[in-house]
Design a protein around this motif. Sequence first.
Motif, PDB file in Angstrom:
ATOM      1  N   CYS A  56       1.132  -1.176   0.265  1.00 49.83           N
ATOM      2  CA  CYS A  56       0.146   0.281   0.042  1.00 49.83           C
ATOM      3  C   CYS A  56       1.044   1.578  -0.254  1.00 49.83           C
ATOM      4  N   GLY A  57       2.385   1.196  -0.137  1.00 47.98           N
ATOM      5  CA  GLY A  57       2.825   2.213  -0.380  1.00 47.98           C
ATOM      6  C   GLY A  57       2.943   3.535   1.028  1.00 47.98           C
ATOM      7  N   ALA A  58       3.504   2.597   1.858  1.00 44.61           N
ATOM      8  CA  ALA A  58       3.143   3.307   3.417  1.00 44.61           C
ATOM      9  C   ALA A  58       4.431   3.265   3.321  1.00 44.61           C
ATOM     10  N   GLY A  59       5.434   2.741   3.102  1.00 42.40           N
ATOM     11  CA  GLY A  59       6.913   3.341   3.710  1.00 42.40           C
ATOM     12  C   GLY A  59       8.226   2.648   4.715  1.00 42.40           C
ATOM     13  N   GLN A  60       7.109   1.644   4.905  1.00 44.07           N
ATOM     14  CA  GLN A  60       7.625   1.639   6.862  1.00 44.07           C
ATOM     15  C   GLN A  60       8.424   0.575   5.742  1.00 44.07           C
ATOM     16  N   GLU A  68       7.433  -7.758   9.589  1.00 49.34           N
ATOM     17  CA  GLU A  68       6.089  -8.239  10.546  1.00 49.34           C
ATOM     18  C   GLU A  68       4.749  -6.896  10.761  1.00 49.34           C
ATOM     19  N   VAL A  69       6.053  -5.704  10.518  1.00 45.24           N
ATOM     20  CA  VAL A  69       5.539  -4.340  10.415  1.00 45.24           C
ATOM     21  C   VAL A  69       4.935  -3.842   9.218  1.00 45.24           C
ATOM     22  N   PRO A 115       2.473  -3.063   7.078  1.00 48.43           N
ATOM     23  CA  PRO A 115       0.712  -3.045   6.598  1.00 48.43           C
ATOM     24  C   PRO A 115      -0.048  -3.919   6.164  1.00 48.43           C
ATOM     25  N   ALA A 116       0.904  -3.917   4.505  1.00 43.84           N
ATOM     26  CA  ALA A 116       0.026  -5.140   3.719  1.00 43.84           C
ATOM     27  C   ALA A 116       0.173  -6.421   4.014  1.00 43.84           C
ATOM     28  N   ARG A 151      -5.055   6.839  -4.817  1.00 41.25           N
ATOM     29  CA  ARG A 151      -3.759   6.724  -3.787  1.00 41.25           C
ATOM     30  C   ARG A 151      -2.513   6.937  -4.002  1.00 41.25           C
ATOM     31  N   GLY A 162      -3.547  -3.407   6.200  1.00 40.89           N
ATOM     32  CA  GLY A 162      -3.648  -3.914   4.502  1.00 40.89           C
ATOM     33  C   GLY A 162      -4.815  -2.621   3.472  1.00 40.89           C
ATOM     34  N   SER A 186       4.728   7.705   7.743  1.00 42.75           N
ATOM     35  CA  SER A 186       5.829   7.529   7.449  1.00 42.75           C
ATOM     36  C   SER A 186       6.028   9.173   8.274  1.00 42.75           C
TER      37      SER A 186
END
Lengths: 66, 399
Positions: A11-15, A53-54, A56-57, B97, B344, B352
């Motif tokens: 989902c591209g959140a970059g974690q 682990e973290v 989100p997807a 998105r 998800g 971030s």
Amino acid sequence: MNITVDADKCCGAGQCVLLAPDVFDQNEDDGIVVLLDATPPEALRAAVREAAEVCPAAAITVEERP
Amino acid sequence: MTDIQDYPFPAPAALEPPAEWAELRERCPVARVRLASGDEALLLTRYDDVKELLSDPRFTHHLVAEDAASLTANESGGVFASGDGASVRGEAHREWRKLIGKAFTARRVSALQPGIEATARRLVDEMVERGAPADLVSALGFPLPVWVICELLGVPDSDRDRFAYWSDTLLSLTRYSQEEIDAAQAEFAAYMREHVAARRATPGDDLISELITLVGALDGRVTEEVVLMTAKGLLVAGHETTANMIGKMVAMLLADRSRWERIVADPALVRTAVEECLRHDANFGFGIPRYISEDVEIGGTTLAKGSTVVCSLSAANRDESAFEDAAGMDLTRSPNPHLIFGAGPYACLGQSLARTELQTVLKVLVERLPTLALAVPAADLRRREGLLVGGLERVPVTW
Ligand code: HEM
Ligand code: SF4
């Protein structure tokens, strides 16, 4: 260690990039994960496990033995 | 699953979880609840169930279907029902998105960090100048995230006070009159249209300039309206959430001052401490809704098509089956796969950025004000009521 990423799930959140910038990057165009190193050296593996682990997807899979 | 409880549950002390969470996780993981609107919904409180439902791409938080529950007592149904830019669905949502995702690549966020730090230092200096006691929420919590969003959007310094006022009015359900809210909406829209025109003439390296460049490429689908809605969407999603979290984080760490002292002694703990505060937050607010558009089985129970489900992220984050000593705070917990940013395909895009803001605030505070302490007993802290996003009214501090 062998890493695979599923770009369809990401989902591209970059974690992952925040935690292990030598192993993961994000596509400039859409922020989707790019795997830089599928078999990273020992020193980076703890960060990679944490990223998996973290994520989100749940887009990162880590196999401990190739 | 027979008795219906009113939801949200009556709030206990500001930093404590409602007793209902542990009971429901134990006995009734899919609970029937009655919302303030009178509509019925289902409440999920277990970690595995919440994660599974949020991760299912079929279900979104857009409660626009005829039979979707209304979350709030007021007629608009709250931010989740509004038809703004954050509420485009399906393919359009993916496109949006993708576009917004560009603003939040880890690299871009890292580039924002020095500016965030300089601003946090300035705000703390100003707070110190005014003298103790101070309210950390209004001195630092609220001004910092709106500065960050202005930076993202390329809003010049000189306009940022006005911007902060518009954001406060857009977000507040109680503090401003309907006329003030309408006036602020109109001014904000006019300002953003002008800003788009200015950026069209002289592009910068901000998000708005990037969106404008894409207008042609995307076949005119990205209109001025989308830019406006995006700006509004970022304020709604990223201002109050982060502002409240700054206040709650500091309150949680100061409520038991040994936590604060540990970070002062070892600032390398900042990253994991922030994650633990995010997990431990017992006051996230309403929870994340999902509209069930087809039958689905969660934790052995079938959720019927047409139901509205509320996922309690905070209850899930306190689930003992997912986190050892879930009720306690472990500032070194790692990994810490909490769900406060959702999970998800619809998970928080700004996570971030939010993390960078929180880590920077904590780092600046422990460096600059190691003697920071609550100016009131933790038991006297008050929750902000009536909003979808949970927070504290004030966090009075001394140093
Ligand atoms: C501590 C602060 C924050 C928390 C706890 C938080 C939490 C969340 C959650 C739980 C969602 C998912 C909603 C769902 O699953 O339906 C979400 C979505 C989102 N958040 Fe955040 N957020 C925070 C800060 C931010 C910031 C700083 C920004 C950007 C400036 C941001 C931008 C977004 C956007 C754009 C979405 C919508 C994604 C979509 O619709 O696909 N958030 N946030
Ligand atoms: S953490 Fe997961 S979802 Fe986020 S960018 Fe990396 S792979 Fe994608």
